[in-house]
Design a protein around this motif. Structure first.
Motif, PDB file in Angstrom:
ATOM      1  N   GLN A 402       0.833  -1.205   0.000  1.00 36.34           N
ATOM      2  CA  GLN A 402       0.000   0.000   0.000  1.00 36.34           C
ATOM      3  C   GLN A 402       0.863   1.248   0.000  1.00 36.34           C
ATOM      4  N   SER A 403       1.993   1.195   0.708  1.00 34.75           N
ATOM      5  CA  SER A 403       2.928   2.323   0.678  1.00 34.75           C
ATOM      6  C   SER A 403       3.417   2.582  -0.737  1.00 34.75           C
ATOM      7  N   ILE A 404       3.727   1.518  -1.463  1.00 35.16           N
ATOM      8  CA  ILE A 404       4.181   1.647  -2.846  1.00 35.16           C
ATOM      9  C   ILE A 404       3.075   2.222  -3.721  1.00 35.16           C
ATOM     10  N   GLU A 405       1.835   1.769  -3.506  1.00 32.46           N
ATOM     11  CA  GLU A 405       0.702   2.323  -4.254  1.00 32.46           C
ATOM     12  C   GLU A 405       0.544   3.819  -3.963  1.00 32.46           C
ATOM     13  N   ASN A 406       0.717   4.206  -2.721  1.00 34.24           N
ATOM     14  CA  ASN A 406       0.600   5.617  -2.362  1.00 34.24           C
ATOM     15  C   ASN A 406       1.672   6.446  -3.053  1.00 34.24           C
ATOM     16  N   LEU A 407       2.878   5.922  -3.128  1.00 37.33           N
ATOM     17  CA  LEU A 407       3.958   6.617  -3.818  1.00 37.33           C
ATOM     18  C   LEU A 407       3.631   6.780  -5.297  1.00 37.33           C
ATOM     19  N   GLY A 408       3.061   5.742  -5.896  1.00 41.28           N
ATOM     20  CA  GLY A 408       2.668   5.823  -7.296  1.00 41.28           C
ATOM     21  C   GLY A 408       1.608   6.877  -7.530  1.00 41.28           C
ATOM     22  N   ARG A 409       0.649   6.992  -6.622  1.00 39.12           N
ATOM     23  CA  ARG A 409      -0.378   8.023  -6.749  1.00 39.12           C
ATOM     24  C   ARG A 409       0.235   9.409  -6.655  1.00 39.12           C
ATOM     25  N   LEU A 410       1.175   9.580  -5.757  1.00 39.62           N
ATOM     26  CA  LEU A 410       1.839  10.876  -5.616  1.00 39.62           C
ATOM     27  C   LEU A 410       2.534  11.275  -6.916  1.00 39.62           C
ATOM     28  N   ALA A 411       3.253  10.329  -7.522  1.00 41.24           N
ATOM     29  CA  ALA A 411       3.993  10.627  -8.745  1.00 41.24           C
ATOM     30  C   ALA A 411       3.070  10.840  -9.935  1.00 41.24           C
ATOM     31  N   SER A 412       2.027  10.027 -10.032  1.00 38.55           N
ATOM     32  CA  SER A 412       1.159  10.054 -11.206  1.00 38.55           C
ATOM     33  C   SER A 412       0.143  11.190 -11.188  1.00 38.55           C
ATOM     34  N   ARG A 413      -0.303  11.562 -10.001  1.00 43.23           N
ATOM     35  CA  ARG A 413      -1.357  12.580  -9.904  1.00 43.23           C
ATOM     36  C   ARG A 413      -0.872  13.854  -9.225  1.00 43.23           C
ATOM     37  N   GLY A 414      -0.190  13.692  -8.114  1.00 45.28           N
ATOM     38  CA  GLY A 414       0.133  14.848  -7.286  1.00 45.28           C
ATOM     39  C   GLY A 414       1.255  15.718  -7.807  1.00 45.28           C
ATOM     40  N   MET A 415       2.136  15.176  -8.667  1.00 41.67           N
ATOM     41  CA  MET A 415       3.315  15.929  -9.080  1.00 41.67           C
ATOM     42  C   MET A 415       3.243  16.409 -10.529  1.00 41.67           C
ATOM     43  N   VAL A 416       2.056  16.393 -11.123  1.00 47.22           N
ATOM     44  CA  VAL A 416       1.896  16.831 -12.508  1.00 47.22           C
ATOM     45  C   VAL A 416       2.237  18.309 -12.648  1.00 47.22           C
ATOM     46  N   GLU A 417       1.688  19.159 -11.791  1.00 45.18           N
ATOM     47  CA  GLU A 417       1.984  20.592 -11.854  1.00 45.18           C
ATOM     48  C   GLU A 417       3.440  20.867 -11.493  1.00 45.18           C
ATOM     49  N   THR A 418       3.983  20.086 -10.579  1.00 46.96           N
ATOM     50  CA  THR A 418       5.405  20.222 -10.249  1.00 46.96           C
ATOM     51  C   THR A 418       6.262  20.009 -11.483  1.00 46.96           C
ATOM     52  N   ASP A 419       5.924  19.003 -12.271  1.00 46.41           N
ATOM     53  CA  ASP A 419       6.680  18.712 -13.485  1.00 46.41           C
ATOM     54  C   ASP A 419       6.620  19.896 -14.452  1.00 46.41           C
ATOM     55  N   THR A 420       5.443  20.486 -14.599  1.00 44.11           N
ATOM     56  CA  THR A 420       5.285  21.645 -15.491  1.00 44.11           C
ATOM     57  C   THR A 420       6.147  22.807 -15.026  1.00 44.11           C
ATOM     58  N   GLN A 421       6.149  23.058 -13.730  1.00 42.11           N
ATOM     59  CA  GLN A 421       6.932  24.167 -13.203  1.00 42.11           C
ATOM     60  C   GLN A 421       8.434  23.932 -13.358  1.00 42.11           C
TER      61      GLN A 421
END
Length: 430
Positions: A402-421
């Motif tokens: 579940q920890s690994i799944e949470n990390l995947g969610r962070l990278a796939s959804r939460g860091m999209v705007e970070t990538d743009t910036q």
């Protein structure tokens, strides 16, 4: 062998054989070099100029990295030498046979302004397109979603191959299904040795890169610098220091343009180095036999793949961190042997490294490799002492999967705007 093992173990072998492969140079510019080499073959004549388009993420990962054998940074030189001297059948080793004359000709193309490089208007995170010209004749090759996944070939307007890039699928031919980290551990520790013996080549290739990097000629020469500080008495000699120096030196060499292949993981040489060298150094320290080393490497590389398939191919999350979680698993296996220690080390690393950004491939990647290797060893030492970051803290869950799944969610959804910036900052600076 249980029914579950009979189903999963062949898929694990496929995953290792597909995702752990030799690569010469940073894989993003190498992808463009491969497109250029394949286009030049279709053209059938020496290219006189090149039009290249890449996705924003590939631009980010290719603009500041040294292309092996050229001593030059960036995507333009990758396209040039790929077209003039690349092996179109070489995949991630497309630039392995470059000559001095081909490199000089590529640099002249750049100096003459005969390479046009731009950002493609595509949705694919990974996209590289090269159109090579001789007079009015042209040939075009496009790669999408995986570093060697060709989606379009054309010559003089005639389409020879076409796959809609929006629907292009990576070349994955394995299915990990409902596999768990525990399944990965069982496979690495119990599968017949001959089934996984091939992974030893990762130790051979990446150790050679480490040896090359320790000479201090490449990149930020961090590994060599750390070793000099040991000799100066500013850093203590010990297992942690050897893990840091050897692992970082391999990344120094790889990012600094050494003409030696890395054994990659999930399309990245640095991820392959991060998953390999800490395990090799600990194995040498313990003087284990080759089979034990191979099992530790299989565990490390497969855990790295298992985590990475939950991430975008390219993202704002530095995937050296997830590859190093594999190394943490491999080191925990060598030093303790239990699955409990392995899972505890991974959980602690997720609590430690989850926020490290990827701001493009460059010599400074070796710093991130060093940081991640240090985190891995620290997490292993905590596991040996029976402690870990718990499921009560941050994005870490009680269960490692579940920890690994949470990390995947962070990278796939939460860091999209970070990538743009990140890209906007880099492009504005450029």
């Amino acid at each position: 062998m249980s029914e579950r093992e009979a189903s999963l173990w062949p898929e694990f072998v496929k995953a290792l054989k597909q995702e752990v492969v030799p690569a010469l140079g940073c894989t993003e510019p190498i992808s463009l070099a491969l497109a250029a080499a394949m286009a030049a073959r279709q053209l059938g004549r020496t290219p006189e100029r090149i039009d290249a388009l890449v996705s924003p993420n590939l631009m980010k990962n290719g603009m500041a990295v040294t292309v092996p054998g050229t001593g030059t940074l960036g995507l333009a030189i990758a396209a040039a030498v790929g077209a003039l001297g690349g092996d179109p059948d070489g995949k991630l080793e497309v630039l392995k046979g470059l000559t001095v004359e081909q490199v000089a000709a590529g640099k002249q193309m750049i100096a003459d302004g005969r390479i046009n490089l731009g950002v493609a208007n595509v949705s694919n995170l990974l996209y590289a397109e090269a159109c090579v010209w001789h007079g009015d004749e042209c040939a075009r090759v496009a790669i999408a979603d995986a570093h060697t996944n060709v989606v379009r070939i054309e010559r003089n307007g005639e389409i020879l191959l076409e796959v809609d890039p929006a629907n292009a699928k990576p070349l994955e031919n394995y299915d990990l299904g409902d596999a768990t980290a525990s399944d990965v551990y069982d496979f690495a520790t119990r599968a017949p040795y001959e089934m996984i013996a091939f992974i030893h080549q990762a130790a051979v290739l990446n150790s050679a890169l480490a040896d090359e990097g320790m000479g201090g000629k490449y990149g930020l020469h961090i590994g060599a610098t750390l070793q000099r500080q040991v000799e100066a008495g500013l850093l203590s000699e010990g297992l942690l220091t050897r893990i840091l120096t050897r692992t970082t030196a391999a990344s120094d060499a790889r990012m600094g343009g050494a003409t030696l292949p890395a054994m990659s993981n999930s399309g990245s040489g640095n991820q392959g180095i991060a998953a390999t060298m800490p395990v090799v150094v600990v194995a040498e320290h313990l003087k284990v036999d080759q089979e034990t080393l191979v099992r530790a490497l299989a565990l490390s590389h497969l855990i790295a793949v298992y985590i990475h398939i939950r991430l975008p191919k390219l993202s704002a999350l530095c995937a050296v961190t997830t590859a190093s979680m594999g190394a943490g698993a491999g080191m925990a296996y060598l030093l303790d042997g239990s699955y409990s220690a392995v899972s505890m080390a991974i959980s602690s690393m997720i609590g430690d490294l989850a926020g490290m950004i990827c701001d493009g491939a460059s010599n400074s990647c070796a710093m991130k490799v060093s940081t991640s290797a240090g985190s891995a060893y620290k997490a292993v030492l905590m596991a040996l002492d029976g402690t870990r970051v718990t499921g009560n803290e941050g994005i870490v869950a009680h269960d490692v999967d579940q920890s690994i799944e949470n990390l995947g969610r962070l990278a796939s959804r939460g860091m999209v705007e970070t990538d743009t910036q990140i890209l906007q900052i880099m492009m504005h600076k450029r």
